[in-house]
Design a protein around this motif. Structure first.
Motif, PDB file in Angstrom:
ATOM      1  N   ALA A  41       0.830  -1.204   0.000  1.00 53.26           N
ATOM      2  CA  ALA A  41       0.000   0.000   0.000  1.00 53.26           C
ATOM      3  C   ALA A  41       0.864   1.253   0.000  1.00 53.26           C
ATOM      4  CB  ALA A  41      -0.937  -0.004   1.204  1.00 53.26           C
ATOM      5  N   GLU A  42       1.907   1.250   0.819  1.00 62.32           N
ATOM      6  CA  GLU A  42       2.802   2.406   0.876  1.00 62.32           C
ATOM      7  C   GLU A  42       3.502   2.619  -0.466  1.00 62.32           C
ATOM      8  OE1 GLU A  42       5.200   1.323   4.249  1.00 62.32           O
ATOM      9  OE2 GLU A  42       3.784   2.231   5.666  1.00 62.32           O
ATOM     10  N   ILE A  43       3.886   1.539  -1.106  1.00 63.74           N
ATOM     11  CA  ILE A  43       4.538   1.626  -2.419  1.00 63.74           C
ATOM     12  C   ILE A  43       3.589   2.258  -3.440  1.00 63.74           C
ATOM     13  CG2 ILE A  43       5.389   0.252  -4.364  1.00 63.74           C
ATOM     14  CD1 ILE A  43       6.504  -1.725  -2.203  1.00 63.74           C
ATOM     15  N   LEU A  44       2.319   1.856  -3.386  1.00 63.08           N
ATOM     16  CA  LEU A  44       1.335   2.336  -4.363  1.00 63.08           C
ATOM     17  C   LEU A  44       0.722   3.682  -3.982  1.00 63.08           C
ATOM     18  CD1 LEU A  44      -0.615  -0.924  -5.258  1.00 63.08           C
ATOM     19  CD2 LEU A  44       1.302   0.109  -6.469  1.00 63.08           C
ATOM     20  N   GLY A  45       0.930   4.097  -2.756  1.00 65.59           N
ATOM     21  CA  GLY A  45       0.364   5.370  -2.317  1.00 65.59           C
ATOM     22  C   GLY A  45      -1.099   5.284  -1.946  1.00 65.59           C
ATOM     23  N   CYS A  46      -1.483   4.153  -1.348  1.00 60.04           N
ATOM     24  CA  CYS A  46      -2.859   4.001  -0.887  1.00 60.04           C
ATOM     25  C   CYS A  46      -2.827   3.463   0.538  1.00 60.04           C
ATOM     26  CB  CYS A  46      -3.646   3.084  -1.818  1.00 60.04           C
ATOM     27  SG  CYS A  46      -3.053   1.382  -1.885  1.00 60.04           S
ATOM     28  N   LYS A  47      -3.966   3.063   1.050  1.00 64.12           N
ATOM     29  CA  LYS A  47      -4.048   2.565   2.423  1.00 64.12           C
ATOM     30  C   LYS A  47      -4.122   1.036   2.431  1.00 64.12           C
ATOM     31  CE  LYS A  47      -6.207   6.737   4.109  1.00 64.12           C
ATOM     32  NZ  LYS A  47      -5.480   7.263   5.219  1.00 64.12           N
ATOM     33  N   GLN A  48      -3.678   0.454   3.525  1.00 57.97           N
ATOM     34  CA  GLN A  48      -3.651  -1.008   3.656  1.00 57.97           C
ATOM     35  C   GLN A  48      -5.023  -1.661   3.456  1.00 57.97           C
ATOM     36  OE1 GLN A  48      -4.983  -2.741   6.580  1.00 57.97           O
ATOM     37  NE2 GLN A  48      -4.553  -4.688   5.565  1.00 57.97           N
ATOM     38  N   PRO A  49      -6.112  -1.090   3.991  1.00 59.33           N
ATOM     39  CA  PRO A  49      -7.414  -1.732   3.765  1.00 59.33           C
ATOM     40  C   PRO A  49      -7.776  -1.859   2.276  1.00 59.33           C
ATOM     41  CG  PRO A  49      -7.578  -0.195   5.573  1.00 59.33           C
ATOM     42  CD  PRO A  49      -6.233   0.041   4.929  1.00 59.33           C
ATOM     43  N   THR A  50      -7.309  -0.936   1.468  1.00 60.77           N
ATOM     44  CA  THR A  50      -7.557  -1.015   0.023  1.00 60.77           C
ATOM     45  C   THR A  50      -6.900  -2.264  -0.544  1.00 60.77           C
ATOM     46  OG1 THR A  50      -7.669   1.383  -0.148  1.00 60.77           O
ATOM     47  CG2 THR A  50      -7.232   0.170  -2.187  1.00 60.77           C
ATOM     48  N   ILE A  51      -5.641  -2.493  -0.185  1.00 62.45           N
ATOM     49  CA  ILE A  51      -4.926  -3.674  -0.673  1.00 62.45           C
ATOM     50  C   ILE A  51      -5.582  -4.936  -0.132  1.00 62.45           C
ATOM     51  CG2 ILE A  51      -2.715  -4.899  -0.714  1.00 62.45           C
ATOM     52  CD1 ILE A  51      -2.843  -2.278  -2.410  1.00 62.45           C
ATOM     53  N   SER A  52      -6.015  -4.910   1.115  1.00 65.84           N
ATOM     54  CA  SER A  52      -6.698  -6.059   1.701  1.00 65.84           C
ATOM     55  C   SER A  52      -7.948  -6.413   0.902  1.00 65.84           C
ATOM     56  CB  SER A  52      -7.069  -5.766   3.153  1.00 65.84           C
ATOM     57  OG  SER A  52      -7.747  -6.856   3.712  1.00 65.84           O
ATOM     58  N   ARG A  53      -8.695  -5.408   0.488  1.00 63.58           N
ATOM     59  CA  ARG A  53      -9.908  -5.666  -0.313  1.00 63.58           C
ATOM     60  C   ARG A  53      -9.556  -6.297  -1.653  1.00 63.58           C
ATOM     61  NH1 ARG A  53     -11.047  -0.341   1.790  1.00 63.58           N
ATOM     62  NH2 ARG A  53     -12.472  -0.573   3.533  1.00 63.58           N
ATOM     63  N   TYR A  54      -8.462  -5.859  -2.248  1.00 64.44           N
ATOM     64  CA  TYR A  54      -8.032  -6.467  -3.518  1.00 64.44           C
ATOM     65  C   TYR A  54      -7.599  -7.907  -3.301  1.00 64.44           C
ATOM     66  CZ  TYR A  54      -7.635  -1.577  -5.139  1.00 64.44           C
ATOM     67  OH  TYR A  54      -7.859  -0.255  -5.459  1.00 64.44           O
ATOM     68  N   VAL A  55      -6.806  -8.139  -2.264  1.00 65.54           N
ATOM     69  CA  VAL A  55      -6.284  -9.472  -1.973  1.00 65.54           C
ATOM     70  C   VAL A  55      -7.429 -10.442  -1.665  1.00 65.54           C
ATOM     71  CG1 VAL A  55      -4.983 -10.802  -0.245  1.00 65.54           C
ATOM     72  CG2 VAL A  55      -3.990  -8.727  -1.217  1.00 65.54           C
ATOM     73  N   ASN A  56      -8.440  -9.967  -0.971  1.00 71.01           N
ATOM     74  CA  ASN A  56      -9.553 -10.823  -0.558  1.00 71.01           C
ATOM     75  C   ASN A  56     -10.741 -10.786  -1.515  1.00 71.01           C
ATOM     76  OD1 ASN A  56      -8.511 -11.925   1.992  1.00 71.01           O
ATOM     77  ND2 ASN A  56      -8.369  -9.769   2.522  1.00 71.01           N
ATOM     78  N   ASP A  57     -10.506 -10.293  -2.726  1.00 70.69           N
ATOM     79  CA  ASP A  57     -11.529 -10.280  -3.783  1.00 70.69           C
ATOM     80  C   ASP A  57     -12.804  -9.555  -3.376  1.00 70.69           C
ATOM     81  OD1 ASP A  57      -9.787 -11.770  -5.387  1.00 70.69           O
ATOM     82  OD2 ASP A  57     -10.566 -13.659  -4.590  1.00 70.69           O
ATOM     83  N   LYS A  58     -12.651  -8.485  -2.615  1.00 66.92           N
ATOM     84  CA  LYS A  58     -13.804  -7.686  -2.199  1.00 66.92           C
ATOM     85  C   LYS A  58     -13.999  -6.470  -3.095  1.00 66.92           C
ATOM     86  CE  LYS A  58     -14.531 -10.108   1.524  1.00 66.92           C
ATOM     87  NZ  LYS A  58     -15.618 -11.051   1.598  1.00 66.92           N
TER      88      LYS A  58
END
Length: 70
Positions: free
Chosen positions: A18-35
């Motif tokens: 998330a830090e690399i992409l400039g977003c927040k961790q919950p955003t990446i979590s939603r992508y990882v968990n297919d949400k």
């Protein structure tokens, strides 16, 4: 390659990515968990950062192929 697989293979946490992409961790979590499916600008960042190993095709089946849960 699924985003989750990429993170594991590259020893990255959701927070690191998330830090690399400039977003927040919950955003990446939603992508990882297919949400959630990444918007076009974020998908470009993911593809660039993963050197094309993770593409929009890796998200399509997971997000749009799911049956609704009632």
């Amino acid at each position: 390659m699924k985003l989750k697989e990429y993170l594991i293979k590259n020893n990255l946490t959701e927070l690191n990515f998330a830090e690399i992409l400039g977003c927040k961790q919950p955003t990446i979590s939603r992508y990882v968990n297919d949400k959630r499916f990444p918007k076009q600008t974020m998908m470009k960042k993911i593809e660039d950062q993963t050197e094309g190993l993770v593409t929009y095709r890796d998200f399509i089946g997971a997000v749009y192929g799911k049956k609704s849960e009632n």
